[in-house]
Design a protein around this motif. Structure first.
Motif: not given
Lengths: 344, 339
Positions: A140, A142-144, A146-147, B39, B243, B290, B293-294
């Motif tokens: 979570i 590193y994807l945070t 990333w996003a 996830l 992004v 955000f 993309v997440l």
């Protein structure tokens, strides 16, 4: 074909030779994209010059020549250090770029340092607890990064995180530092060269936030790569035997396993360089960092400025060279770290 | 898990019922993959919700927001409250409504770019990977493709896209072209690598020995087994494209915000307007980017784990080093070789 220093020298020499066609291609691409797509480039390039002024007249004369002549002229100028001028013709591009590159390099290296110091241990933790909550948490995290749109991360850090942590979020030095001679245009290094400790501390404090944002957004590559290569290495016999020797888990993970896993991680350095350099465009603008990223933002016309085409071309070329060189360094590092690689 | 990954490329002509069965099998595989990691499941659910929201915004937007597109409300520069979830700007636009109206457009642009890059770049990669015998005309073509790809890969794609966007000007099509021009090489590299890994496997040789034509081998047998990693990359890539689009918008090269709602240009517009007095104006589009993309990254990252032979072992719970297990880069490949 062995691993002696002379083999390494030959390897690097060969790789540098291979760069020549790539760099030529880069200039052709930037040249074509910027010269062909605009219908009347001279009016667009020099909006502040009156029609018929020497600069526009010269520009129009250039554009009536065949494309290959234009490209040749462009290359000749490039080699002679004439990278053109800003939109109003007042400012030479080359000196600005030359002064900006080190500042960006400093920022990118600082971000890379944070990515290594934070991102790689996170990858180890994730691999160690694969499928359990720590793994999910790291993912979570590193994807945070990333996003997060670079821009949002930078603004949140500059407006909220900076005051909260008491860290500056504007420029390279505070007002207290008087202007002094910049030998290298790297804030921390220059302050060190000036032999002034308070200035150095000030420079480092200014570096933390932009570097942290840049690192956070690009963290995923380092963490993910470390995690997946650790997963590959952990079940191997030599790791088991290290455990059986009675070594503590820490030494098993961080000395024996990670050492092998890192070899793969270095290969993504090139990819990382692209991400970090792209990130500087936004991060440097928000944090007012006097580097090439901010110059790119201004050259492209961000913040309602006038597009500075010569500047934009120079920036694209410089960034491309940065990525190419980073890839070369990654290749060399890979060979240095992995004794099985023969220099070819 | 490897065997369920790809339906066996059977040579027998399939009836309608078999297609349905295959669909059911694919659904079961998807469920198994999603169940493996909470996830990934969360990402999948989010993606579905976002997709449904985008469709609803196109068909019946008033189910989600009471305002019309570009409607000026009577609230000026109000912070988030029950009537305006994400506040309004100083002109009276409702930020939540504007953000939601931008959703279909942003998704469509991202999908258009990623799909076109996948199809175009992927086709080049397939050609460069499959017909790469040195000396032949197609081998020369393959070399040319690879060299051009290398040059493009040397650019940080964002920077090149920015430079192209500068020269093309602002607009939806210009935006798509600028990003697309820099995006396809990644697919060329990926597909070529996968093709090289697949094309020497025994089942391809078997197909050739059985007299299957080259074109049919590429389209039915090679392509099938290259598809899986490409789809995973595609899922992750939509996030990256979004992004990138937002950054292009931020620099001021995206769409023209007050006329067209698009997240990146909204960010740029409100940043230029000064965000400190009304920080919620950038929160709306920022959060939208955000979350979207997440969602795609959670899904794509989870899928990639399943495909990655190294983590697949761990996922399957065997946890054994067995260097002999799972031939890399050929998930489920040989299973259908019997054709």
């Amino acid at each position: 074909m062995g691993r002696s220093p002379s083999d390494l020298a030959i390897f690097i020499g060969k790789r540098l030779l291979q760069l020549i066609p790539v760099l030529l291609g880069i200039t052709i691409l930037t040249f074509v994209f910027t010269h062909i797509s605009v219908v009347n480039p001279c009016a667009a390039w020099y909006p502040h010059q009156p029609i018929g002024s020497p600069i526009t007249a010269h520009c129009e004369a250039m554009f009536h020549q065949p494309l290959q002549n234009q490209y040749y002229q462009y290359l000749v100028n490039l080699v002679h250090g004439n990278w053109g001028t800003s939109a109003n013709g007042a400012q030479q591009v080359y000196p600005v770029v030359a002064a900006d590159v080190p500042a960006t390099l400093e920022l990118v290296l600082a971000a890379l340092f944070l990515m290594i110091v934070i991102g790689i241990p996170l990858g180890v933790i994730a691999a160690q607890s694969s499928g359990r909550w720590a793994d999910h948490f790291v993912r979570i995290f590193y994807l945070t990064g990333w996003a997060t749109p670079t821009y949002l991360g930078a603004v949140v850090a500059a407006i909220y995180l900076g005051p909260y942590l008491g860290l500056p979020s504007h420029g390279e030095y505070s007002q207290l530092v008087p202007p002094f001679h910049q030998w290298t245009h790297m804030s921390v290094v220059d302050a060190l060269l000036a032999g002034n400790l308070p200035w150095t501390v000030d420079a480092i404090r200014h570096l933390i936030l932009p570097a942290a944002v840049l690192a956070f957004i690009n963290m995923g590559i380092a963490t993910r790569m470390t995690r997946s290569s650790m997963l590959e290495v952990l079940p191997l016999d030599y790791v088991k035997s290290a455990r059986m020797k009675g070594l503590s888990e820490f030494w098993v993970l961080y000395k024996h396993a990670l050492r092998n896993a890192l070899i793969t991680t270095t290969t993504v350095l090139g990819v990382t360089a692209g991400g970090l350099l792209s990130g500087t465009v936004v991060v440097e603008s928000v944090f007012d960092w006097p580097g090439i990223g901010q110059y790119a933002y201004q050259a492209i016309g961000g913040g309602e400025g006038i597009p500075n085409f010569d500047g934009a071309i120079a920036v694209v070329a410089v960034f491309a060279i940065g990525v190419v060189v980073a890839n070369l360094i990654a290749d060399v590092l890979y060979g240095v770290l992995d004794p099985r690689v023969a220099w070819r | 898990m490897a065997e369920e990954g790809v339906p066996a490329p059977d040579a027998a002509p399939s009836a309608g019922g078999r297609a349905l069965g295959r669909l059911g099998r694919a659904a079961r595989t998807l469920w198994r993959v999603l169940r493996a990691n909470p996830l990934t499941l969360a990402g999948f659910v989010l993606v579905v919700i976002i997709g449904v929201a985008a469709v609803v915004m196109l068909v019946a937007p008033h189910l989600i927001t009471p305002y019309d597109p570009r409607q000026l409300t009577n609230a000026y520069g109000v912070g988030p409250d029950p009537a305006h979830w994400l506040g309004t700007d100083s002109a009276g636009y409702d930020i939540f409504a504007e953000t939601m109206y931008a959703l279909p457009l942003d998704l469509a642009i991202a999908f258009a770019i990623t799909t076109a890059a996948m199809l175009g770049g992927g086709a080049l990669g397939l050609i460069a990977g499959y017909w790469d015998r040195p000396g032949s005309a197609s081998g020369a073509l393959s070399v040319v493709i690879l060299r051009i790809t290398d040059i493009f890969l040397a650019f940080p794609s964002l920077i090149l896209a920015l430079a192209i966007a500068v020269s093309l000007g602002r607009g939806t099509w210009q935006l798509i072209v600028a990003v697309l021009a820099t995006w396809w090489p990644y697919y060329t590299r990926l597909v070529r690598g996968e093709t090289l890994a697949v094309k020497h496997l025994p089942y391809i040789t078997a197909a050739r020995a059985a007299g299957v034509t080259e074109g049919r081998i590429v389209l039915r047998h090679v392509l099938r087994n290259v598809l899986e990693p490409v789809v995973v990359y595609f899922t992750l890539d939509i996030g990256t494209v979004l992004v990138t689009l937002s950054t292009i918008g931020f620099v001021g090269l995206g769409l023209n915000y007050p006329q067209t709602a698009e997240w990146g240009s909204m960010l740029s517009y409100y940043y230029a307007a000064g965000i400190v007095p009304e920080p919620w104006t950038i929160l709306g589009p920022g959060l939208a980017i955000f979350i979207t993309v997440l969602a795609f990254s959670l899904l794509g990252d989870g899928l990639r784990d399943v495909l990655d032979p190294r983590s697949r072992r761990v996922l399957a719970g065997t946890g054994v080093a067995g260097a002999t297990s799972a031939a890399p880069a050929s998930p489920g490949g040989p299973s259908g070789a019997g054709a």
